[in-house]
Enzyme design. Structure first.
Site, PDB file in Angstrom:
ATOM      1  N   GLU A 161      21.343 -51.020  72.985  1.00 28.13           N
ATOM      2  CA  GLU A 161      21.406 -52.136  72.041  1.00 28.13           C
ATOM      3  C   GLU A 161      22.809 -52.718  71.879  1.00 28.13           C
ATOM      4  O   GLU A 161      22.941 -53.905  71.626  1.00 28.13           O
ATOM      5  CB  GLU A 161      20.754 -51.805  70.693  1.00 28.13           C
ATOM      6  CG  GLU A 161      21.471 -50.831  69.819  1.00 28.13           C
ATOM      7  CD  GLU A 161      20.710 -50.540  68.530  1.00 28.13           C
ATOM      8  OE1 GLU A 161      20.086 -51.444  67.972  1.00 28.13           O
ATOM      9  OE2 GLU A 161      20.760 -49.384  68.073  1.00 28.13           O
ATOM     10  N   ASN A 207      13.290 -67.241  54.932  1.00 28.99           N
ATOM     11  CA  ASN A 207      13.320 -65.984  55.676  1.00 28.99           C
ATOM     12  C   ASN A 207      11.879 -65.522  55.813  1.00 28.99           C
ATOM     13  O   ASN A 207      11.187 -65.389  54.803  1.00 28.99           O
ATOM     14  CB  ASN A 207      14.152 -64.965  54.880  1.00 28.99           C
ATOM     15  CG  ASN A 207      13.977 -63.548  55.382  1.00 28.99           C
ATOM     16  OD1 ASN A 207      13.735 -63.332  56.563  1.00 28.99           O
ATOM     17  ND2 ASN A 207      14.094 -62.581  54.494  1.00 28.99           N
ATOM     18  N   GLY A 208      11.415 -65.311  57.050  1.00 27.66           N
ATOM     19  CA  GLY A 208      10.038 -64.861  57.230  1.00 27.66           C
ATOM     20  C   GLY A 208       9.283 -65.797  58.159  1.00 27.66           C
ATOM     21  O   GLY A 208       9.884 -66.535  58.933  1.00 27.66           O
ATOM     22  N   HIS A 211       8.648 -34.915  86.752  1.00 25.01           N
ATOM     23  CA  HIS A 211       7.307 -35.494  86.844  1.00 25.01           C
ATOM     24  C   HIS A 211       7.356 -36.995  87.140  1.00 25.01           C
ATOM     25  O   HIS A 211       6.406 -37.713  86.850  1.00 25.01           O
ATOM     26  CB  HIS A 211       6.523 -35.212  85.557  1.00 25.01           C
ATOM     27  CG  HIS A 211       6.322 -33.746  85.340  1.00 25.01           C
ATOM     28  ND1 HIS A 211       5.422 -33.001  86.061  1.00 25.01           N
ATOM     29  CD2 HIS A 211       6.968 -32.864  84.523  1.00 25.01           C
ATOM     30  CE1 HIS A 211       5.493 -31.724  85.684  1.00 25.01           C
ATOM     31  NE2 HIS A 211       6.430 -31.631  84.760  1.00 25.01           N
ATOM     32  N   LYS A 260      20.931 -46.452  71.237  1.00 22.80           N
ATOM     33  CA  LYS A 260      22.246 -46.936  70.799  1.00 22.80           C
ATOM     34  C   LYS A 260      22.968 -47.604  71.956  1.00 22.80           C
ATOM     35  O   LYS A 260      23.548 -48.675  71.806  1.00 22.80           O
ATOM     36  CB  LYS A 260      23.132 -45.787  70.278  1.00 22.80           C
ATOM     37  CG  LYS A 260      22.818 -45.209  68.933  1.00 22.80           C
ATOM     38  CD  LYS A 260      23.186 -46.067  67.758  1.00 22.80           C
ATOM     39  CE  LYS A 260      21.995 -46.869  67.310  1.00 22.80           C
ATOM     40  NZ  LYS A 260      21.126 -46.271  66.341  1.00 22.80           N
ATOM     41  N   TRP A 305      17.888 -65.714  62.303  1.00 18.37           N
ATOM     42  CA  TRP A 305      17.423 -64.952  63.468  1.00 18.37           C
ATOM     43  C   TRP A 305      16.164 -65.691  63.912  1.00 18.37           C
ATOM     44  O   TRP A 305      15.157 -65.708  63.204  1.00 18.37           O
ATOM     45  CB  TRP A 305      17.105 -63.504  63.083  1.00 18.37           C
ATOM     46  CG  TRP A 305      16.788 -62.659  64.270  1.00 18.37           C
ATOM     47  CD1 TRP A 305      17.666 -62.046  65.105  1.00 18.37           C
ATOM     48  CD2 TRP A 305      15.475 -62.327  64.760  1.00 18.37           C
ATOM     49  NE1 TRP A 305      16.992 -61.362  66.093  1.00 18.37           N
ATOM     50  CE2 TRP A 305      15.645 -61.517  65.905  1.00 18.37           C
ATOM     51  CE3 TRP A 305      14.185 -62.638  64.364  1.00 18.37           C
ATOM     52  CZ2 TRP A 305      14.576 -61.013  66.641  1.00 18.37           C
ATOM     53  CZ3 TRP A 305      13.113 -62.135  65.095  1.00 18.37           C
ATOM     54  CH2 TRP A 305      13.315 -61.337  66.220  1.00 18.37           C
ATOM     55  N   CYS A 348      17.035 -63.308  59.133  1.00 16.45           N
ATOM     56  CA  CYS A 348      17.465 -64.457  58.355  1.00 16.45           C
ATOM     57  C   CYS A 348      17.916 -64.013  56.961  1.00 16.45           C
ATOM     58  O   CYS A 348      17.308 -63.181  56.324  1.00 16.45           O
ATOM     59  CB  CYS A 348      16.383 -65.515  58.186  1.00 16.45           C
ATOM     60  SG  CYS A 348      15.792 -66.178  59.724  1.00 16.45           S
ATOM     61  N   GLU A 394      17.621 -41.500  70.892  1.00 14.59           N
ATOM     62  CA  GLU A 394      18.555 -42.215  70.011  1.00 14.59           C
ATOM     63  C   GLU A 394      19.828 -42.589  70.789  1.00 14.59           C
ATOM     64  O   GLU A 394      20.348 -43.706  70.643  1.00 14.59           O
ATOM     65  CB  GLU A 394      18.873 -41.338  68.787  1.00 14.59           C
ATOM     66  CG  GLU A 394      19.950 -41.880  67.850  1.00 14.59           C
ATOM     67  CD  GLU A 394      19.637 -43.219  67.205  1.00 14.59           C
ATOM     68  OE1 GLU A 394      18.555 -43.763  67.427  1.00 14.59           O
ATOM     69  OE2 GLU A 394      20.509 -43.741  66.495  1.00 14.59           O
ATOM     70  N   LYS A 420      19.566 -56.901  61.686  1.00 20.91           N
ATOM     71  CA  LYS A 420      19.537 -55.595  61.023  1.00 20.91           C
ATOM     72  C   LYS A 420      18.211 -55.334  60.318  1.00 20.91           C
ATOM     73  O   LYS A 420      17.699 -54.229  60.352  1.00 20.91           O
ATOM     74  CB  LYS A 420      20.688 -55.544  60.018  1.00 20.91           C
ATOM     75  CG  LYS A 420      20.808 -54.248  59.259  1.00 20.91           C
ATOM     76  CD  LYS A 420      21.766 -53.327  59.943  1.00 20.91           C
ATOM     77  CE  LYS A 420      21.815 -51.967  59.299  1.00 20.91           C
ATOM     78  NZ  LYS A 420      21.945 -50.924  60.329  1.00 20.91           N
ATOM     79  N   ARG A 476      21.771 -59.979  59.051  1.00 14.08           N
ATOM     80  CA  ARG A 476      20.329 -60.243  59.142  1.00 14.08           C
ATOM     81  C   ARG A 476      19.980 -61.207  60.275  1.00 14.08           C
ATOM     82  O   ARG A 476      18.803 -61.417  60.569  1.00 14.08           O
ATOM     83  CB  ARG A 476      19.825 -60.825  57.821  1.00 14.08           C
ATOM     84  CG  ARG A 476      20.045 -59.897  56.642  1.00 14.08           C
ATOM     85  CD  ARG A 476      19.674 -60.578  55.361  1.00 14.08           C
ATOM     86  NE  ARG A 476      18.244 -60.689  55.222  1.00 14.08           N
ATOM     87  CZ  ARG A 476      17.475 -59.862  54.541  1.00 14.08           C
ATOM     88  NH1 ARG A 476      18.018 -58.841  53.922  1.00 14.08           N
ATOM     89  NH2 ARG A 476      16.190 -60.039  54.460  1.00 14.08           N
TER      90      ARG A 476
END
Ligand code: F6R
Length: 606
Positions: free
Chosen positions: A485, A98-99, A501, A482, A74, A2, A478, A601, A27
Site C-alpha cells: 500500500e 461524503n458517501g 503447494h 503494508k 476520494w 471524503c 500484514e 483512511k 479521508r
C-alpha cells in the site's frame, strides 16, 4: 472517504476551511474545494489533487466570506477532475458530500424529464440540482433541502450552503458520520471532531437520519421523522498536537514511534497492577459463549486472524473470522450463544458497520474493538472496547494495529480465565510478557536504521513474498499489505508450509522473501521452508531473535534482529519490523507515505 467541513463564523472562512480540510485530508486527496457566501453571494474554488493545490489557487483567486463549506475528495463517481470536485453547485445551492447517493440515476432521470441536465459525472451534483429544483417550486432553502433529503437513498453526510443566505447551513447524516461544533456565536460542522479540534471542543454528533438547521445562534436538530430532538453536546479532548507530525518526517513514522507509549496506555487502562483485566460494562462472560464471530476489513481483519490463534489456543474457544464485505452478503447463520466481535480503527468502515447490523438481534452480544469511541460501530455495539491508540493520520495503519492486538490478547486471556482453560501460573506468564511489550517494542524500534539499509535493497524488487507460521502467518499478510500500500511493490503472503503447494514457482534470484520466524515451537519447520526458498536462489530476509539468527542465518540475504519474546506475544512485536520495512522502502522509493495513491483512511463506502 471524503471529508466535509462547514463554518458559519465571525472571521474569513476560507483559511479556516482549508485548515480544517488539512485535518481531514487523510479521508481522501483526489481533489479539494470550498464555497463561501460573501455579502449574500455564493462562490466556489476547486482544484485537483492534494489540498496544497487548492491553497495555491486561493492565493491567486481568493474567496471572501465568513460562511463556507469545504471538501476533500476520494473519488467514487467520476474521475478526479475539477468538474467533479466538490462543492457541487446548482444555481443558488452548493453541496459537499461524503458517501454515495445510490438512487442518483433515478433522480437524474426525474430531473431530465424536467429538462434539467447534469454537468458532472458525480452523484452529488444531483443533490444540488434537486434542491434548486425544489426551491424553484417556491420552497425556502431549508424546506427544499429537507425535501431533497427525503428523496435520497444511500449512505451519506451532506452540508448545504445557499446564495443569499449568510447565516444558514443545512447538515445531514445518514450512514456517514457528521459532528456539529459549537463556538461563541460561531458554528461548525465536520466529518469528525479532529477537523474541528482547534475551532471548538464542544461537539455533538448527529444520529442516523438526523438533519440540522444551523445558524450562528446554534443548531436545531431533527430526526428522520422530522421531530425536533436534542443531541448531547460533549466537551471532547483532542489536542492539536495529535495532528502534528511531532518532528517526524511523516505521520506514519510518528505513529510507529508512538507504539511503546500507546500500548502502555492501553495496558494501564485494562490491566490492574494485581493482574485483573478490567473491561467496560456490560461484562462479557465467556463461559456462556460457544463461538466468536470476528469481522473486520484490511489490517483490522488481520488483527482478527491473529486473535483467532489466541482465542483458540489459549481459551479453547472456536473463532470464525471473515472480511466484512464477504460476511455481510453471505448471510451466515449466527447461533444464539455467539459473540459477534467487530474490529475497526475508524469505527466507520461501511462494510464492518453493515456486518454489525446484520448480527444485531442474532448474536448473544455485539462487541467492538475500536479507536474512535464516538464512532458508529462503537455506538451500535453492546460493549465497545477502546484501543486508546490516539489519532491515527497515516493512511497505513500501524499503532492502531498493535493496540488492537493488545486489547484482543487481553480479551483472549479473559476468555481463558472465564472458561477455566488457564492456570494462574500460565495466566501470570502471559500477562507479564504483555507488560514487557512496551519496552520490547522500544528495543525493536532501535533497529530502524538497520532496517533502512535492508529496505534500500528491497526498494528495487518488483515482487516480494512474506512467509510466517502460526500467529506469525497473519502478520506475514500484514507485512505484505503494508509494503504494497505505501511502496506500490507487489507483495504476497503465504503460510510457510503452503509455499510448496504452488507459490514456490514464483521464486527466483529476483524475488526477496521476508521470513518472520521467532525461535518458537514452529521455528525448525519454518527454517526448512526457508531453505527450500534459498535452494531456488530466493533472497531471504530473516526476521528472528538472536538465537534464531544464530541458528539459521547462514546463506540468507539479510537479517533483522528482534528481542526475545514469548510465542504468544510475538505477533505484536514482529509488527514493528514489518512496519519499518514498508516505511523505509516507501521512503527509498520516494512514494507518498502518508497519503498513498488511490487510498483513503476511512472507508465509508462499500
Ligand atoms: C491498511 C489499513 C486498512 C484498514 C481498513 C479498515 O493499512 O489501514 O486496511 O485497516 O480499511 O479500516 P478500519 O480499521 O477503520 O475499519
Amino acid at each position: 472517504m471524503c471529508g466535509i467541513v462547514g463554518v458559519l463564523g465571525n472571521h474569513e472562512a476560507a483559511p479556516i476551511l482549508v485548515e480544517a480540510l488539512k485535518r481531514l485530508e487523510y479521508r481522501g486527496y483526489d481533489s479539494a474545494g470550498i464555497a463561501t457566501v460573501n455579502g449574500g453571494t455564493l462562490d466556489r474554488r476547486r482544484a485537483v489533487g492534494k489540498l496544497v493545490n487548492l491553497g495555491d489557487l486561493l492565493v491567486h483567486e481568493p474567496l471572501a466570506g465568513k460562511s463556507g463549506i469545504g471538501h476533500t475528495r476520494w473519488a467514487t463517481h467520476g474521475e478526479p477532475n475539477v468538474g467533479n470536485a466538490h462543492p457541487h453547485r446548482s444555481g443558488p445551492v452548493a453541496v459537499v458530500h461524503n458517501g454515495i447517493i445510490e438512487n442518483f440515476r433515478e433522480l437524474r432521470a426525474e430531473l431530465a424529464a424536467e429538462g434539467l441536465t447534469p454537468s458532472t459525472d458525480t452523484d452529488t451534483e444531483t443533490v444540488a440540482m434537486l434542491t434548486e429544483h425544489h426551491m424553484n417550486t417556491g420552497l425556502s432553502p431549508t424546506d427544499a433541502a429537507i425535501k431533497t433529503l427525503g428523496k435520497l437513498q444511500g449512505a451519506f453526510a451532506l452540508a448545504f450552503l445557499f446564495d443569499g443566505e449568510d447565516d444558514l447551513m443545512i447538515a445531514a447524516r445518514r450512514g456517514s458520520p457528521l459532528a456539529i461544533g459549537y463556538g461563541d456565536t460561531e458554528m461548525f460542522v465536520g466529518s469528525d471532531a479532529i477537523a474541528l479540534s482547534p475551532l471548538t471542543d464542544r461537539i455533538s454528533y448527529l444520529e442516523e437520519g438526523d438533519y440540522a438547521i444551523v445558524t450562528r445562534a446554534g443548531a436545531r436538530v431533527f430526526d428522520a421523522q422530522g421531530t425536533a430532538v436534542e443531541r448531547e453536546i460533549r466537551t471532547i479532548q483532542i489536542s492539536s498536537a495529535s495532528v502534528d507530525k511531532g518532528g517526524h518526517k511523516h505521520f506514519m513514522a510518528k505513529e510507529i514511534a508512538e507504539q511503546p507509549a500507546v500500548i502502555a496506555d492501553a495496558l494501564r487502562h485494562y490491566l490492574s497492577p494485581t493482574g485483573d483485566i478490567n473491561l467496560p460494562d456490560p461484562q462479557i462472560d465467556f463461559a456462556t459463549v460457544d463461538r466468536i464471530t470476528m469481522v473486520a476489513c484490511g489490517t483490522a481483519y488481520l488483527a482478527c486472524l491473529t486473535a483467532k490463534y489466541w482465542f483458540e489456543q489459549i481459551a479453547r474457544l472456536p473463532v470464525e473470522v471473515d472480511v466484512a464485505s464477504e460476511f455481510r452478503y453471505r448471510e451466515p447463520p449466527i447461533p444464539a450463544r455467539n459473540l459477534a466481535l467487530f474490529v475497526s480503527q475508524s469505527g466507520e468502515t461501511a462494510d464492518t458497520l453493515a456486518a454489525l447490523r446484520y448480527c444485531t438481534g442474532k448474536a448473544a452480544r455485539i462487541a467492538s474493538v475500536v479507536n474512535v469511541p464516538e464512532s458508529s460501530i462503537a455506538r451500535e455495539s453492546d460493549v465497545a472496547l477502546p484501543i486508546l491508540a490516539g489519532v491515527e493520520i497515516g493512511v497505513a495503519s500501524t499503532k492502531a494495529f498493535t493496540c488492537q492486538l493488545t486489547v484482543l490478547f487481553l480479551l483472549a486471556i479473559k476468555a481463558a480465565t472465564d472458561r477455566g482453560e488457564i492456570t494462574p501460573e500460565q495466566r501470570e506468564d502471559h500477562l507479564s510478557q504483555l507488560r514487557r511489550l512496551p519496552s520490547l517494542i522500544a528495543e525493536a524500534l532501535e533497529q530502524s536504521d538497520a532496517v533502512r539499509e535492508t529496505a534500500r535493497k528491497l526498494a528495487n524488487a518488483r515482487d516480494v513474498l512474506f512467509l510466517g507460521r502460526g500467529p506469525l502467518y497473519p502478520l506475514a499478510h500484514e507485512g505484505a499489505l503494508k509494503l504494497k500500500e505505501i511502496s506500490y511493490i507487489h507483495a504476497e503472503a503465504y503460510a510457510s508450509g503452503e509455499l510448496k503447494h504452488g507459490p514456490i514457482a514464483l521464486i527466483d534470484e529476483n524475488v526477496p522473501v521476508v521470513v518472520m520466524a521467532p525461535r518458537d515451537a514452529l521455528f525448525d519447520k519454518t527454517v526448512s521452508n526457508m531453505q527450500e526458498v534459498m535452494a531456488r536462489k530466493g533472497k531471504v530476509i530473516l526476521i528472528s531473535d538472536r538465537e534464531g539468527l544464530a541458528e539459521a542465518s547462514q546463506g540468507v540475504w539479510d537479517t533483522i534482529e528482534m528481542p526475545d519474546v514469548s510465542d504468544a506475544v510475538a505477533p505484536i512485536l514482529y509488527a514493528i519490523p514489518a512496519q519499518l520495512l514498508a516505511y523505509h522502502t516507501a521512503v527509498a522509493k520516494g512514494t507518498d507515505v502518508d497519503q498513498p495513491r488511490n487510498l483513503a483512511k476511512s472507508v465509508t463506502v462499500e
